[in-house]
Motif scaffolding. Structure first.
Motif: not given
Length: 234
Positions: A154-157, A162-167
């Motif tokens: 599974g994945t969590i976003l 700071n308008r960045t994303y981490t998966i």
């Protein structure tokens, strides 16, 4: 004639051979009979490529969703068996039967049968060694199976200020219950039998419909097929 002399002069008779070694290829003809699955339409590409796309619903795993991979893997196992058997036959037939003197029929056939039985067992052992080695390599590298029988991926976003994303990738182990009711985790034991249901660590359950009698479930497509192959060899 020799046997009559052997009976009469068994303690003193000697009959040295002019040729003490003979290749087995001059004494034995080996005809291989493969299991019917290896000569059937089930391992032909026209069969397993004819399956239509089949979607598996949530909480339910259907054999038809991975049947093409299953039968293609069986085809590979049969091809490997043919290669190993041919190599072992060639090696066996080039070895020699050695005896300095003429031997009576009973002793001759006993020694030949012993050599043949040893050859058959060594060929089985070689095949099982290759299969178990491959299974061990696949398991140690923890490849994820398409049918999700060993690990639930599974994945969590995550969205940051700071308008960045981490998966974040989540891998949860899946287990089934063996005959005694104990949990068997495929990530720890690649020989787990998966018959009807599998569970995740949060209590979720998925059901499996095998469709065909004789299909044995395992932790992966490879695991399914190797259970059948081992049953045939033992």
């Amino acid at each position: 004639e020799y046997e009559k002399l052997e009976e009469k002069y068994s303690s003193t008779l000697t009959c040295p051979c002019t040729q003490i070694s003979i290749p087995y290829k001059d004494l034995i003809t080996i005809e291989v009979k493969y299991h019917q699955i290896c000569t059937s339409d089930f391992i032909q590409s026209r069969w397993y490529q004819s399956f239509p796309s089949y979607n598996t619903s949530n909480g339910y795993i259907d054999f038809l969703s991975f049947a093409p991979s299953y039968f293609q893997t069986l085809e590979t196992f049969c091809d490997i068996a043919k290669i190993i058997i041919n190599n072992e036959i060639n090696q066996f037939l080039t070895t020699t039967f050695v005896h300095a003197q003429i031997v009576i029929n009973d002793l001759f056939y006993s020694q030949i049968n012993s050599s043949i039985n040893t050859f058959i067992q060594l060929t089985k052992n070689e095949y099982l060694y290759r299969m178990n080695l491959t299974n061990g390599l696949l398991h140690s590298n923890q490849y994820l199976s398409y049918m999700v029988a060993s690990t639930n991926l599974g994945t969590i976003l995550w969205y940051w200020s700071n308008r960045t994303y981490t998966i974040q990738i989540i891998t949860d182990p899946i287990y089934n219950l063996n005959a005694s009711g104990d949990k068997c985790y495929s990530v720890l034991d690649p020989t787990c039998d998966i018959d009807n249901n599998i569970f995740d660590i949060f209590g979720g359950m998925s059901s499996i419909n095998w469709k065909l009698d004789g299909i044995r479930g395992g932790c992966s497509i490879y695991g399914f097929c190797i259970k059948i192959i081992i049953d045939l060899l033992i």
